[in-house]
Design a protein around this motif. Structure first.
Motif, PDB file in Angstrom:
ATOM      1  N   MET A  28       0.828  -1.213   0.000  1.00 15.55           N
ATOM      2  CA  MET A  28       0.000   0.000   0.000  1.00 15.55           C
ATOM      3  C   MET A  28       0.857   1.256   0.000  1.00 15.55           C
ATOM      4  SD  MET A  28      -3.098  -0.818  -0.314  1.00 15.55           S
ATOM      5  CE  MET A  28      -3.846   0.747   0.027  1.00 15.55           C
ATOM      6  N   VAL A  29       1.948   1.230   0.732  1.00 12.27           N
ATOM      7  CA  VAL A  29       2.848   2.379   0.742  1.00 12.27           C
ATOM      8  C   VAL A  29       3.461   2.563  -0.646  1.00 12.27           C
ATOM      9  CG1 VAL A  29       5.022   3.262   1.692  1.00 12.27           C
ATOM     10  CG2 VAL A  29       3.313   2.285   3.202  1.00 12.27           C
ATOM     11  N   GLY A  30       3.803   1.471  -1.290  1.00 11.49           N
ATOM     12  CA  GLY A  30       4.336   1.551  -2.651  1.00 11.49           C
ATOM     13  C   GLY A  30       3.328   2.144  -3.618  1.00 11.49           C
ATOM     14  N   LEU A  31       2.075   1.724  -3.505  1.00 16.14           N
ATOM     15  CA  LEU A  31       1.025   2.303  -4.349  1.00 16.14           C
ATOM     16  C   LEU A  31       0.837   3.785  -4.073  1.00 16.14           C
ATOM     17  CD1 LEU A  31      -1.761  -0.418  -4.247  1.00 16.14           C
ATOM     18  CD2 LEU A  31      -0.433   0.296  -6.213  1.00 16.14           C
ATOM     19  N   GLU A  32       0.870   4.119  -2.806  1.00 17.94           N
ATOM     20  CA  GLU A  32       0.660   5.510  -2.425  1.00 17.94           C
ATOM     21  C   GLU A  32       1.733   6.402  -3.032  1.00 17.94           C
ATOM     22  OE1 GLU A  32       1.553   8.410   1.258  1.00 17.94           O
ATOM     23  OE2 GLU A  32       1.529   6.260   1.621  1.00 17.94           O
ATOM     24  N   ARG A  33       2.953   5.954  -3.032  1.00 12.69           N
ATOM     25  CA  ARG A  33       4.049   6.814  -3.469  1.00 12.69           C
ATOM     26  C   ARG A  33       4.286   6.794  -4.965  1.00 12.69           C
ATOM     27  NH1 ARG A  33       8.334   7.341   1.247  1.00 12.69           N
ATOM     28  NH2 ARG A  33       6.835   7.379   2.934  1.00 12.69           N
ATOM     29  N   SER A  34       3.899   5.743  -5.660  1.00 10.99           N
ATOM     30  CA  SER A  34       4.209   5.680  -7.086  1.00 10.99           C
ATOM     31  C   SER A  34       3.003   5.889  -7.995  1.00 10.99           C
ATOM     32  CB  SER A  34       4.891   4.349  -7.407  1.00 10.99           C
ATOM     33  OG  SER A  34       4.016   3.282  -7.097  1.00 10.99           O
ATOM     34  N   ILE A  35       1.928   5.196  -7.739  1.00 13.64           N
ATOM     35  CA  ILE A  35       0.788   5.222  -8.660  1.00 13.64           C
ATOM     36  C   ILE A  35      -0.231   6.287  -8.314  1.00 13.64           C
ATOM     37  CG2 ILE A  35      -1.159   3.854  -9.484  1.00 13.64           C
ATOM     38  CD1 ILE A  35       0.611   1.398  -9.132  1.00 13.64           C
ATOM     39  N   PRO A  37      -0.272   9.398  -6.928  1.00  5.72           N
ATOM     40  CA  PRO A  37      -0.156  10.794  -7.374  1.00  5.72           C
ATOM     41  C   PRO A  37      -0.428  10.985  -8.869  1.00  5.72           C
ATOM     42  CG  PRO A  37       1.658  10.250  -5.925  1.00  5.72           C
ATOM     43  CD  PRO A  37       0.920   8.977  -6.198  1.00  5.72           C
ATOM     44  N   ARG A  38       0.064  10.081  -9.691  1.00  2.14           N
ATOM     45  CA  ARG A  38      -0.186  10.180 -11.143  1.00  2.14           C
ATOM     46  C   ARG A  38      -1.659   9.982 -11.468  1.00  2.14           C
ATOM     47  NH1 ARG A  38       4.723   6.344 -12.552  1.00  2.14           N
ATOM     48  NH2 ARG A  38       6.388   7.751 -11.946  1.00  2.14           N
ATOM     49  N   GLN A  42      -4.120  12.800 -13.214  1.00  3.29           N
ATOM     50  CA  GLN A  42      -4.734  12.528 -14.514  1.00  3.29           C
ATOM     51  C   GLN A  42      -6.257  12.445 -14.432  1.00  3.29           C
ATOM     52  OE1 GLN A  42      -2.878   8.987 -15.966  1.00  3.29           O
ATOM     53  NE2 GLN A  42      -0.961  10.016 -16.473  1.00  3.29           N
ATOM     54  N   GLU A  43      -6.771  11.733 -13.464  1.00  2.34           N
ATOM     55  CA  GLU A  43      -8.208  11.473 -13.411  1.00  2.34           C
ATOM     56  C   GLU A  43      -8.997  12.537 -12.666  1.00  2.34           C
ATOM     57  OE1 GLU A  43      -9.732   9.010 -15.050  1.00  2.34           O
ATOM     58  OE2 GLU A  43      -7.777   8.408 -15.840  1.00  2.34           O
ATOM     59  N   PHE A  44      -8.442  13.027 -11.568  1.00  2.00           N
ATOM     60  CA  PHE A  44      -9.198  13.940 -10.719  1.00  2.00           C
ATOM     61  C   PHE A  44      -8.662  15.361 -10.721  1.00  2.00           C
ATOM     62  CE2 PHE A  44      -9.505   9.656  -8.785  1.00  2.00           C
ATOM     63  CZ  PHE A  44     -10.853   9.439  -9.027  1.00  2.00           C
ATOM     64  N   HIS A  45      -7.573  15.587 -11.441  1.00  2.00           N
ATOM     65  CA  HIS A  45      -6.949  16.905 -11.548  1.00  2.00           C
ATOM     66  C   HIS A  45      -6.587  17.468 -10.178  1.00  2.00           C
ATOM     67  CE1 HIS A  45      -8.004  16.681 -15.731  1.00  2.00           C
ATOM     68  NE2 HIS A  45      -9.271  16.506 -15.403  1.00  2.00           N
ATOM     69  N   LEU A  46      -6.057  16.594  -9.330  1.00  2.00           N
ATOM     70  CA  LEU A  46      -5.614  16.998  -8.000  1.00  2.00           C
ATOM     71  C   LEU A  46      -4.098  17.156  -8.000  1.00  2.00           C
ATOM     72  CD1 LEU A  46      -7.606  14.571  -5.693  1.00  2.00           C
ATOM     73  CD2 LEU A  46      -8.024  17.000  -6.011  1.00  2.00           C
ATOM     74  N   ILE A  52      -1.950  12.545  -1.870  1.00  2.00           N
ATOM     75  CA  ILE A  52      -1.244  11.784  -0.839  1.00  2.00           C
ATOM     76  C   ILE A  52      -1.887  12.014   0.528  1.00  2.00           C
ATOM     77  CG2 ILE A  52       0.952  11.587   0.387  1.00  2.00           C
ATOM     78  CD1 ILE A  52       2.333  12.046  -2.300  1.00  2.00           C
ATOM     79  N   LEU A  53      -2.210  13.256   0.825  1.00  2.00           N
ATOM     80  CA  LEU A  53      -2.836  13.558   2.112  1.00  2.00           C
ATOM     81  C   LEU A  53      -4.185  12.861   2.242  1.00  2.00           C
ATOM     82  CD1 LEU A  53      -2.816  15.079   4.784  1.00  2.00           C
ATOM     83  CD2 LEU A  53      -3.864  17.006   3.598  1.00  2.00           C
ATOM     84  N   SER A  54      -4.994  12.911   1.198  1.00  2.00           N
ATOM     85  CA  SER A  54      -6.306  12.260   1.271  1.00  2.00           C
ATOM     86  C   SER A  54      -6.165  10.745   1.399  1.00  2.00           C
ATOM     87  CB  SER A  54      -7.156  12.623   0.054  1.00  2.00           C
ATOM     88  OG  SER A  54      -6.574  12.122  -1.123  1.00  2.00           O
ATOM     89  N   PHE A  55      -5.186  10.173   0.712  1.00  2.00           N
ATOM     90  CA  PHE A  55      -4.950   8.736   0.814  1.00  2.00           C
ATOM     91  C   PHE A  55      -4.560   8.361   2.238  1.00  2.00           C
ATOM     92  CE2 PHE A  55      -2.301   4.968   0.639  1.00  2.00           C
ATOM     93  CZ  PHE A  55      -3.095   4.109  -0.083  1.00  2.00           C
ATOM     94  N   ILE A  56      -3.680   9.140   2.843  1.00  2.00           N
ATOM     95  CA  ILE A  56      -3.227   8.844   4.202  1.00  2.00           C
ATOM     96  C   ILE A  56      -4.390   8.946   5.185  1.00  2.00           C
ATOM     97  CG2 ILE A  56      -1.778   9.702   6.089  1.00  2.00           C
ATOM     98  CD1 ILE A  56       0.300  10.416   3.933  1.00  2.00           C
ATOM     99  N   VAL A  57      -5.227   9.962   5.031  1.00  2.69           N
ATOM    100  CA  VAL A  57      -6.362  10.141   5.940  1.00  2.69           C
ATOM    101  C   VAL A  57      -7.345   8.978   5.803  1.00  2.69           C
ATOM    102  CG1 VAL A  57      -8.376  11.578   6.409  1.00  2.69           C
ATOM    103  CG2 VAL A  57      -6.142  12.642   6.098  1.00  2.69           C
TER     104      VAL A  57
END
Length: 83
Positions: A28-35, A37-38, A42-46, A52-57
């Motif tokens: 999960m940490v690997g997904l959070e840091r690599s996939i 953000p991109r 691309q999809e949500f224009h964030l 990253i912050l929303s994922f962590i929360v």
């Protein structure tokens, strides 16, 4: 009441579960840091920081709720089979 058995050989099931959980958390940490953000850009224009912050929360809240119910369940099951 029996005394707890110490050592990896005696507790290999619990140790294997711990290794499995750590592998999933590492994934999960690997997904959070690599996939993530991109994907967020691309999809949500964030901005990557917002993603990253929303994922962590969300991950933290989900883990807290899951730990609460898993602890209650383990407490019930453990007391029946343990002693």
């Amino acid at each position: 009441m029996s005394t707890p058995q110490l050592g990896l050989r005696e507790n290999w099931r619990q140790f294997s579960l711990l290794v499995l959980v750590n592998a999933f958390v590492g994934g999960m940490v690997g997904l959070e840091r690599s996939i993530l953000p991109r994907l967020a850009e691309q999809e949500f224009h964030l901005v990557a920081r917002s993603a990253i912050l929303s994922f962590i929360v969300v991950f933290g809240l989900t883990k807290a709720v899951a730990n609460y119910y898993a602890g209650a369940w383990a407490n019930q099951i453990g007391r029946k089979t343990c002693c």
